[in-house]
Design a protein around this motif. Structure first.
Motif, PDB file in Angstrom:
ATOM      1  N   PHE A  41       0.867  -1.172   0.000  1.00  0.00           N
ATOM      2  CA  PHE A  41       0.000   0.000   0.000  1.00  0.00           C
ATOM      3  C   PHE A  41       0.902   1.221   0.000  1.00  0.00           C
ATOM      4  O   PHE A  41       1.776   1.348   0.860  1.00  0.00           O
ATOM      5  CB  PHE A  41      -0.922  -0.014   1.215  1.00  0.00           C
ATOM      6  CG  PHE A  41      -1.840  -1.204   1.224  1.00  0.00           C
ATOM      7  CD1 PHE A  41      -3.051  -1.164   0.559  1.00  0.00           C
ATOM      8  CD2 PHE A  41      -1.460  -2.376   1.860  1.00  0.00           C
ATOM      9  CE1 PHE A  41      -3.884  -2.266   0.548  1.00  0.00           C
ATOM     10  CE2 PHE A  41      -2.280  -3.493   1.847  1.00  0.00           C
ATOM     11  CZ  PHE A  41      -3.499  -3.436   1.180  1.00  0.00           C
ATOM     12  N   ILE A  42       0.718   2.072  -0.982  1.00  0.00           N
ATOM     13  CA  ILE A  42       1.576   3.246  -1.114  1.00  0.00           C
ATOM     14  C   ILE A  42       0.733   4.496  -0.925  1.00  0.00           C
ATOM     15  O   ILE A  42      -0.197   4.755  -1.689  1.00  0.00           O
ATOM     16  CB  ILE A  42       2.256   3.296  -2.498  1.00  0.00           C
ATOM     17  CG1 ILE A  42       3.036   2.005  -2.771  1.00  0.00           C
ATOM     18  CG2 ILE A  42       3.171   4.512  -2.594  1.00  0.00           C
ATOM     19  CD1 ILE A  42       3.563   1.894  -4.190  1.00  0.00           C
ATOM     20  N   ASP A  43       1.052   5.258   0.129  1.00  0.00           N
ATOM     21  CA  ASP A  43       0.425   6.563   0.330  1.00  0.00           C
ATOM     22  C   ASP A  43       1.150   7.536  -0.587  1.00  0.00           C
ATOM     23  O   ASP A  43       2.385   7.556  -0.616  1.00  0.00           O
ATOM     24  CB  ASP A  43       0.575   7.023   1.786  1.00  0.00           C
ATOM     25  CG  ASP A  43      -0.106   6.080   2.766  1.00  0.00           C
ATOM     26  OD1 ASP A  43      -1.247   5.687   2.500  1.00  0.00           O
ATOM     27  OD2 ASP A  43       0.517   5.750   3.801  1.00  0.00           O
ATOM     28  N   VAL A  44       0.395   8.341  -1.319  1.00  0.00           N
ATOM     29  CA  VAL A  44       0.993   9.256  -2.288  1.00  0.00           C
ATOM     30  C   VAL A  44       0.513  10.678  -2.029  1.00  0.00           C
ATOM     31  O   VAL A  44      -0.692  10.938  -1.974  1.00  0.00           O
ATOM     32  CB  VAL A  44       0.612   8.861  -3.740  1.00  0.00           C
ATOM     33  CG1 VAL A  44       1.221   9.833  -4.734  1.00  0.00           C
ATOM     34  CG2 VAL A  44       1.030   7.435  -4.040  1.00  0.00           C
ATOM     35  N   ARG A  45       1.468  11.578  -1.865  1.00  0.00           N
ATOM     36  CA  ARG A  45       1.161  13.016  -1.817  1.00  0.00           C
ATOM     37  C   ARG A  45       1.647  13.594  -3.144  1.00  0.00           C
ATOM     38  O   ARG A  45       2.810  13.453  -3.505  1.00  0.00           O
ATOM     39  CB  ARG A  45       1.863  13.707  -0.662  1.00  0.00           C
ATOM     40  CG  ARG A  45       1.531  15.207  -0.605  1.00  0.00           C
ATOM     41  CD  ARG A  45       2.166  15.916   0.591  1.00  0.00           C
ATOM     42  NE  ARG A  45       1.680  15.337   1.825  1.00  0.00           N
ATOM     43  CZ  ARG A  45       2.467  14.987   2.857  1.00  0.00           C
ATOM     44  NH1 ARG A  45       3.760  15.153   2.796  1.00  0.00           N
ATOM     45  NH2 ARG A  45       1.946  14.472   3.948  1.00  0.00           N
ATOM     46  N   PRO A  95      -3.074  13.530   5.308  1.00  0.00           N
ATOM     47  CA  PRO A  95      -1.842  14.120   4.790  1.00  0.00           C
ATOM     48  C   PRO A  95      -1.463  13.658   3.376  1.00  0.00           C
ATOM     49  O   PRO A  95      -0.641  14.283   2.730  1.00  0.00           O
ATOM     50  CB  PRO A  95      -0.780  13.689   5.798  1.00  0.00           C
ATOM     51  CG  PRO A  95      -1.335  12.471   6.453  1.00  0.00           C
ATOM     52  CD  PRO A  95      -2.829  12.643   6.441  1.00  0.00           C
ATOM     53  N   TYR A  96      -2.053  12.558   2.915  1.00  0.00           N
ATOM     54  CA  TYR A  96      -1.755  12.064   1.571  1.00  0.00           C
ATOM     55  C   TYR A  96      -2.988  12.230   0.685  1.00  0.00           C
ATOM     56  O   TYR A  96      -4.113  12.347   1.172  1.00  0.00           O
ATOM     57  CB  TYR A  96      -1.317  10.595   1.609  1.00  0.00           C
ATOM     58  CG  TYR A  96       0.035  10.434   2.269  1.00  0.00           C
ATOM     59  CD1 TYR A  96       1.200  10.582   1.540  1.00  0.00           C
ATOM     60  CD2 TYR A  96       0.141  10.173   3.628  1.00  0.00           C
ATOM     61  CE1 TYR A  96       2.441  10.460   2.129  1.00  0.00           C
ATOM     62  CE2 TYR A  96       1.378  10.051   4.241  1.00  0.00           C
ATOM     63  CZ  TYR A  96       2.523  10.203   3.484  1.00  0.00           C
ATOM     64  OH  TYR A  96       3.749  10.092   4.073  1.00  0.00           O
ATOM     65  N   ASP A  97      -2.758  12.241  -0.617  1.00  0.00           N
ATOM     66  CA  ASP A  97      -3.847  12.422  -1.582  1.00  0.00           C
ATOM     67  C   ASP A  97      -4.476  11.107  -2.019  1.00  0.00           C
ATOM     68  O   ASP A  97      -5.680  11.027  -2.247  1.00  0.00           O
ATOM     69  CB  ASP A  97      -3.334  13.170  -2.822  1.00  0.00           C
ATOM     70  CG  ASP A  97      -2.799  14.543  -2.478  1.00  0.00           C
ATOM     71  OD1 ASP A  97      -3.556  15.333  -1.892  1.00  0.00           O
ATOM     72  OD2 ASP A  97      -1.623  14.817  -2.785  1.00  0.00           O
ATOM     73  N   TYR A  98      -3.642  10.083  -2.188  1.00  0.00           N
ATOM     74  CA  TYR A  98      -4.110   8.789  -2.687  1.00  0.00           C
ATOM     75  C   TYR A  98      -3.444   7.656  -1.930  1.00  0.00           C
ATOM     76  O   TYR A  98      -2.342   7.813  -1.403  1.00  0.00           O
ATOM     77  CB  TYR A  98      -3.762   8.612  -4.183  1.00  0.00           C
ATOM     78  CG  TYR A  98      -4.603   9.489  -5.070  1.00  0.00           C
ATOM     79  CD1 TYR A  98      -5.832   9.046  -5.543  1.00  0.00           C
ATOM     80  CD2 TYR A  98      -4.187  10.754  -5.414  1.00  0.00           C
ATOM     81  CE1 TYR A  98      -6.622   9.858  -6.341  1.00  0.00           C
ATOM     82  CE2 TYR A  98      -4.966  11.580  -6.204  1.00  0.00           C
ATOM     83  CZ  TYR A  98      -6.180  11.119  -6.669  1.00  0.00           C
ATOM     84  OH  TYR A  98      -6.965  11.932  -7.446  1.00  0.00           O
ATOM     85  N   ILE A  99      -4.133   6.521  -1.901  1.00  0.00           N
ATOM     86  CA  ILE A  99      -3.529   5.266  -1.471  1.00  0.00           C
ATOM     87  C   ILE A  99      -3.609   4.336  -2.670  1.00  0.00           C
ATOM     88  O   ILE A  99      -4.685   4.153  -3.257  1.00  0.00           O
ATOM     89  CB  ILE A  99      -4.255   4.630  -0.267  1.00  0.00           C
ATOM     90  CG1 ILE A  99      -4.154   5.531   0.960  1.00  0.00           C
ATOM     91  CG2 ILE A  99      -3.673   3.246   0.030  1.00  0.00           C
ATOM     92  CD1 ILE A  99      -4.942   5.027   2.153  1.00  0.00           C
TER      93      ILE A  99
END
Length: 139
Positions: free
Chosen positions: A68-72, A101-105
């Motif tokens: 799972f990658i949190d992406v800002r 704090p992140y935009d997408y997972i």
């Protein structure tokens, strides 16, 4: 969407690789008109991507590391462009817009840590990610 757009979407759901020429013939439009309609459906967000469906004899697409990658995103990255990029990446199974704090997972499946590293590099170089945080799924 009008009835012609609905017919286009129906055809593309079962035959995503159809040529614009064949699509136009089937719905009674010129190649250019069919192409323009598909592009408009993509731009408006009705069509967000295309996927290959693998046969049961293909290697298991779920084999490998699940992460799972949190992406800002960078401030100048367009969300639509990011989602379009994610839709073309074989490793990306899901892209979810989230609060916090992140935009997408992203839920991804990659064959190795090396492939995960390359994906993370592409996220920053090609997709507009300013920051990522990665978690590996254990079970």
């Amino acid at each position: 969407m009008d009835p012609i757009d609905e017919r286009i979407v129906g055809i593309l759901q079962s035959e995503a690789r159809i040529t614009f020429s064949d699509l136009g013939r089937r719905i009674g439009l010129s190649t250019n008109a069919a192409s323009a309609r598909v592009r408009r459906l993509e731009t408006s967000g009705v069509i967000v991507g295309y996927r290959a469906i693998l046969s049961s004899e293909a290697p298991d697409p779920g084999a490998g590391l699940e992460a799972f990658i949190d992406v800002r995103l960078t401030p100048d990255t367009d969300s639509t462009a990011f989602l379009k990029w994610a839709g073309t990446e074989y490793a990306v199974r899901d892209a979810v817009h989230v609060t916090g704090p992140y935009d997408y997972i992203l839920r991804v499946v990659v064959p190795s840590t090396k492939a995960l590293d390359l994906l993370l590099r592409r996220l920053k170089a090609d997709a507009g990610a300013a920051q990522t945080q990665t978690r590996l799924a254990l079970r």
